[in-house]
Design a protein around this motif. Structure first.
Motif, PDB file in Angstrom:
ATOM      1  N   SER A 242       0.816  -1.221   0.000  1.00  0.00           N
ATOM      2  CA  SER A 242       0.000   0.000   0.000  1.00  0.00           C
ATOM      3  C   SER A 242       0.839   1.256   0.000  1.00  0.00           C
ATOM      4  N   SER A 243       2.150   1.131   0.275  1.00  0.00           N
ATOM      5  CA  SER A 243       2.973   2.349   0.323  1.00  0.00           C
ATOM      6  C   SER A 243       4.165   2.174  -0.604  1.00  0.00           C
ATOM      7  N   LEU A 244       4.839   3.266  -0.864  1.00  0.00           N
ATOM      8  CA  LEU A 244       6.002   3.249  -1.749  1.00  0.00           C
ATOM      9  C   LEU A 244       7.102   2.392  -1.147  1.00  0.00           C
ATOM     10  N   ILE A 245       7.302   2.597   0.160  1.00  0.00           N
ATOM     11  CA  ILE A 245       8.395   1.872   0.799  1.00  0.00           C
ATOM     12  C   ILE A 245       8.104   0.365   0.777  1.00  0.00           C
ATOM     13  N   ALA A 246       6.824   0.023   0.944  1.00  0.00           N
ATOM     14  CA  ALA A 246       6.481  -1.404   0.891  1.00  0.00           C
ATOM     15  C   ALA A 246       6.698  -1.957  -0.510  1.00  0.00           C
ATOM     16  N   ARG A 247       6.419  -1.137  -1.519  1.00  0.00           N
ATOM     17  CA  ARG A 247       6.674  -1.607  -2.883  1.00  0.00           C
ATOM     18  C   ARG A 247       8.165  -1.803  -3.112  1.00  0.00           C
ATOM     19  N   ALA A 330       8.609  -3.135   5.987  1.00  0.00           N
ATOM     20  CA  ALA A 330       7.311  -2.525   5.639  1.00  0.00           C
ATOM     21  C   ALA A 330       6.507  -3.471   4.762  1.00  0.00           C
ATOM     22  N   TYR A 331       7.187  -4.092   3.797  1.00  0.00           N
ATOM     23  CA  TYR A 331       6.475  -5.009   2.895  1.00  0.00           C
ATOM     24  C   TYR A 331       5.928  -6.214   3.656  1.00  0.00           C
ATOM     25  N   GLY A 334       3.220  -5.694   6.051  1.00  0.00           N
ATOM     26  CA  GLY A 334       1.984  -5.323   5.372  1.00  0.00           C
ATOM     27  C   GLY A 334       1.250  -6.497   4.753  1.00  0.00           C
TER      28      GLY A 334
END
Lengths: 336, 746
Positions: A242-247, A330-331, A334
């Motif tokens: 859901s976030s850039l860092i998770a991507r 983060a990934y 998540g």
């Protein structure tokens, strides 16, 4: 010297007995999971366990009673010349034999009630595979693969098919009521129905190598509706970050060889060596129970799993940059 | 107190009794008493090592998620602790006591085979050193004392730790089997006149029964270890599931040894208790016949209960039910023994010596261990509690609270006989109480931990409520045990140097060991003893019975055992252990028969060719028999000729076997191909090795004959060898039928 009422031996015996009593009673206070079974079949086992304790305490009381009585009474006297008593021998052969026959009959009944297959076809099947040193749980009927934490609905028959990928393991959750081994090349089945919602701890109970101690199990028994919610989510492929860092984390995951060992369904990570991580974010623990699943712990784990659980196969990723680590965390967290 | 008949000082002066010599004397001794002392002292050293291992383990476990030692180190510690305590402490210490006191109790001069006795000790020592050398080699065994496959196979155990474990125990195992043979033949043939079966002291009876357990249980372990070694070294697949092998085969073979093993570790202790309690209750042992009968029953049943260690494996209801029932049955004779000891105390006049205190504690502790054992015989209870700390509690109660306390009692009781000095009773009292409290503090709470769900063999555990506190309490107990043992060792040392002089019979006891000096002279008794009851010294003291009659008593009409020379009886006894060993290998073959397509018994064997060579082996039995006939007719030349023919036939058989192996290998039928090749080569290979050993023995016998040292009047050696040789032939008949003939009728 003043004559004491009880000689030193009497006092010694009394002290010893009190110590033993204190130990026993004090031991009864903490919660003993073997006595808190949450399945019908486990209750049968518990009944037998209780009976065995009652009989054991009776035998102990008789033997200790005679022992202590003899120690107190049979001193400083003319000893008897009696060398035997056949009637007594027959009595104390036949009485235990009779008791054991009764115990055996109860034990056969419980053996059968514990091992028999479920009556109806409504059973939920879970294939439990033991690996050094983690558990994989597959629900073939639901298309779910997960690890280390076994979710089951209450009031529904469950069948566990126990297998092993490597050495002999054993599946034990005391509150279920019994254990069963996992032998490579064989499938053993456990059938039970959990009657109370809750979380139940267990562990591998056949020494399986370096990290046998941290091959822990958690069974989470929830209401049917909660289970349905869980399984609906769990059978989905991994949620989109859901976030850039998770991507970034996902990209890092695929880049640095995590995918070689781990599966994240819906991505190109299809590794079979380590636990399935598709819904890792919703798990309570990391590494077969060795750590609570928090971002801090996950960081420590990613950097140096060997330092936490020495001997496992997973390498450390301390050479990654702080940003890469943070992204991975983060990934993974998540992945609900 | 009545005096014992003094040993006469006239006539031929007794040889000067030197009870302690220099190092050379000890290293070369064949005196059972010195060998026994070496057994016991060596076990004490291993006890300290095993105890230190336990202390480190307990410190590591004293707090949750502790990191005193790494998991690898912990796993090595618990493996070495178990292996040490069982094979290098309890067994040799018990056998050391048996070695010392069985000949004395039966009025004999030594064991039946003194040199074999010495060899057994040195094998034990070298096996133990080999096991501990693993520390220096950096390859300590770390897979538990029962080494389950496939964890012990490659690729799960790549280091050499498992190999050290196997080899060390193979070495000590052979020594133990030899001791078993020695005990059986000694007790069968060397008893004083008048000592009929029901007059043998209970300790000696229990040692006799233990001898049988040793020779029939250990070979099963040997077979399993040979298979594991072959898997690890030659690539056989006995326990390799991926290639069709069966991990459960290891468990069955191991526990077929493992269960009788625990009775090996407890029956001699039962014997010690049965000697000491009567003396300090001033009353004959209650129910002697039932005690002995119960011992025999326990030994018999011990071979029928092994799979109660495997209830959680999923063997199926019939197997579980059978082994559950048998395990319950075995509780009954054990209960009989406990009640008989209580019956001995009842109505007695108890003297609370340290030895007696340990005996009383033994009864209590063994009862606790015994009832938890019966709990495990209840299959569903076992399903809940096996492999948890509850079972750790159980076996420590029976082995430590049971056997070890009995051995401490035996130390206090028999130390005066061995050294001539009494142990200090005040230190003994301190030793006892610290041990009693320390032991219970350490092991009783383990029952609780097991019920709470703590598995065994874990280097640490999560911080669940009470787990840390209980573990910490147990660790305190361990230190108290350590203190107790320090007091004990100090007592041993101090008493050895300045203990009160004991005299022949400080306890006013009744069995023959007390009828000689303390310590006994090298020859034990200056004159042959004769007994009239199970308590000969009591007869001497009360009824004026002559233990050492001036004219030796003529033995009763020679029975079957009396006509057999001791080595022949020894060989007959030994070959029964070989039956178990070969039985294990044959069982593996039969288990895996038919599971392979190629190569298999149906398509690579040449029954005709091998049958031809078999004829030579069978003929060699006949020619050996003919040779013996020639010897009886004092035709030594004829004997030698027929012996050479026997050897030739045997060599031809071996030649045939080598030809067969070579042919198979040239077709790429190698030992590591599949189940068939694994079992075939192992079984026929071991048989071949036995044939070769036989050829060597036959050659030596022929050589002795050439030197004139083997004649009709000196024929014991050939009679012994021929028992072995005919046995090896019978084994081949069975092996040939199973391997070569079975596929033809299949």
């Amino acid at each position: 010297m003043k004559q004491r009422r009880f000689g030193s031996r009497t006092r010694g015996a009394f002290l010893a007995l009190s110590a033993l009593l204190v130990l026993t009673v004090s031991g009864c206070t903490p919660d003993m999971e073997s006595f808190n079974t949450v399945t019908d079949r486990g209750d049968d086992v518990r009944w037998l366990l209780n009976l065995s304790f009652v009989l054991s305490f009776i035998v102990m009381a008789i033997v200790f009673g005679i022992l202590i009585y003899s120690m107190l009474k049979f001193r400083n006297r003319q000893p008897s010349e009696r060398e035997g008593n056949t009637k007594l021998e027959i009595f104390w052969t036949a009485t235990p034999a009779a008791l054991l026959v009764v115990l055996f009959i109860f034990s056969i009944q419980t053996m059968n009630s514990v091992s028999k297959e479920h009556d109806d076809d409504d059973a939920l099947h879970v294939v439990v595979t033991g690996n050094q040193w983690w558990w994989s749980f597959e629900y073939p009927e639901l298309g779910i693969t997960t690890a280390n934490e076994l979710y089951v609905p209450t009031d529904r028959p469950i069948t566990l098919e126990l297998k092993s990928n490597d050495v002999v393991h054993s599946f034990w959750v005391p509150q279920i009521g019994w254990k069963l081994d996992m032998i490579p090349g064989r499938t053993n089945e456990m059938h039970f129905t959990v009657d109370t919602e809750g979380e139940y701890d267990g562990a591998c109970t056949e020494f399986c190598g370096a990290q046998h101690a941290w091959m822990r199990i958690k069974i989470v028994a929830t209401s049917t509706s909660d289970f349905d919610t869980w399984s609906a989510r769990e059978s989905q492929p991994a949620s989109e970050p859901s976030s850039l860092i998770a991507r970034d984390g996902r990209d890092t995951f695929m880049l640095v060889s995590c995918a070689a060992c781990h599966t994240i369904s819906g991505t190109e990570a299809q590794g079979q060596v380590g636990p399935d991580l598709t819904h890792f974010g919703s798990r309570d623990t990391i590494g077969g129970g060795v750590l609570e699943n928090t971002p801090e712990n996950l960081e420590a784990w990613l950097r140096d799993p060997q330092g936490i659980k020495p001997g496992i196969v997973m390498p450390g990723f301390d050479e990654l940059t702080d940003e890469q680590i943070a992204a991975l965390i983060a990934y993974l967290e998540g992945l609900h | 107190m009545a005096t014992i008949v003094d040993q006469p000082t006239t006539a031929i002066p007794a040889p000067r009794a030197k009870t302690s010599g220099g190092l050379y004397d000890w290293v070369t001794t064949v005196d059972h008493k010195k060998i026994a002392i070496m057994y016991v002292l060596t076990s004490v050293v291993f006890f300290i090592l095993g105890g230190l291992e336990a202390v480190v383990m307990r410190i590591q476990l004293s707090a949750p998620e502790n990191d005193l030692v790494s998991p690898q180190t912990y796993n090595e510690l618990f493996t070495m602790h178990g292996t040490t305590m069982i094979f290098l402490v309890v067994m040799p210490m018990l056998l050391g006591f048996a070695n010392y006191f069985v000949p004395l109790q039966i009025g004999a001069r030594d064991m039946a085979f003194p040199k074999l006795n010495a060899w057994s000790f040195w094998l034990f020592l070298f096996g133990g050193v080999l096991l501990y050398y693993s520390f220096f080699a950096g390859a300590v065994p770390d897979t538990g004392w029962f080494s389950y496959a496939p964890l012990t196979e490659k690729p799960f155990s790549m280091g050499q730790g498992v190999d050290y474990w196997i080899l060390a125990l193979l070495v000590t195992g052979i020594g133990s089997i030899a001791t078993g043979v020695n005990l059986i033949v000694t007790i069968a043939k060397m008893r004083a006149p008048g000592m009929k079966a029901m007059r043998i002291p209970v300790f000696t009876w229990m040692s006799l029964i233990t001898g049988f357990l040793l020779i029939w249980a250990i070979p099963s372990l040997t077979a399993a270890q040979v298979m594991l070694l072959a898997d690890r070294t030659f690539g056989t697949v006995f326990f390799n599931e991926a290639k069709g092998g069966d991990p459960l085969l290891w468990q069955h073979l191991f526990w077929f040894f493992g269960h009788p093993e625990v009775y090996i570790m407890v029956l001699p202790a039962f014997g010690m208790i049965s000697e000491i309690i009567p003396v300090f209750a001033r009353k004959a042992i209650f129910g002697y016949t039932f005690l002995v009968g119960a011992g025999i029953a326990i030994a018999f049943y011990s071979f029928l209960v092994w799979a109660h260690h495997m209830f959680s494996v999923g063997m199926g209801p019939w197997a579980d039910a059978f082994f559950g029932a048998a395990s319950m049955v075995i509780a009954i004779p054990t209960g009989i023994k406990i009640f008989n000891w209580l019956g001995t105390l009842w109505g007695g006049a108890i003297r609370f010596t340290t030895a007696m205190k340990f005996c009383l504690a033994f009864i209590a502790m063994f009862t606790i261990g015994g009832v938890t054992g019966v709990q495990f015989a209840i299959v569903p209870v076992d399903w809940q509690l096996t492999d948890s700390y509850f079972v750790v509690a159980h076996f420590h109660y029976v082995l430590f609270g049971g056997t070890f306390l009995a051995m401490l009692a035996a130390f206090y009781y028999w130390f005066p006989k061995v050294t001539g000095r009494l142990m200090d009773e005040r230190l003994g009292n301190l030793n006892f109480w610290t041990m009693f409290i320390g032991f219970n503090l350490t092991f009783f709470p383990m029952h609780i931990l097991g019920l709470m769900g703590m598995p065994r063999r874990v280097y640490t555990y999560p911080d669940k409520p009470w787990w840390g506190a209980i573990n910490l309490l147990e660790t305190f107990g361990t230190f108290l045990i350590g203190v107790s043992m320090l007091i004990f060792f100090y007592n041993l040392w101090k008493s050895f140097r300045q203990g009160e002089i004991a005299g022949d019979d400080p306890w006013d006891a009744w069995t023959l060991e007390w009828a000689t000096t303390s310590p006994p002279p090298a020859y034990n008794f200056a004159h042959e003893a004769a007994v009239n009851s199970a308590r000969p010294l009591r007869d001497a003291k009360i009824n004026d019975w002559e233990i050492f009659p001036a004219t030796p008593v003529a033995p009763a009409k020679p029975g079957f055992f009396d006509r057999l020379p001791m080595p022949v009886l020894g060989m007959l006894v030994f070959i029964t252990s070989e039956v178990v060993f070969f039985g294990g290998l044959i069982a593996a073959y039969i288990t895996f028969y038919g599971r392979d397509d190629y190569p298999s018994a149906q398509n690579v064997l040449e029954a005709g060719k091998v049958g031809f060579f078999t004829l030579f082996l069978l003929a060699s039995s006949i020619t050996l028999w003919v040779a013996e006939q020639r010897l009886h007719h004092r035709d030594n030349r004829g004997f030698q000729r027929w012996m050479l023919v026997t050897i030739l036939f045997a060599v031809i058989f071996i030649g045939g076997q080598l030809w067969e192996y070579r042919t198979l290998y040239s077709e790429d039928v190698t030992i590591d191909r599949n189940l068939f090749t694994s079992t075939f080569f192992t079984l026929t290979g071991f048989h071949g090795m036995h044939v070769i050993a036989g050829i060597i023995m036959l050659a030596i016998a022929t050589y002795l004959s050439f030197r004139g040292e083997l004649t009709k009047d000196k024929d014991t050696s050939i009679r012994t060898i021929s028992v072995y040789w005919h046995f090896v032939d019978v084994v081949w008949i069975v092996v040939f039928a199973v391997i070569y003939l079975w596929p033809l009728i299949d």
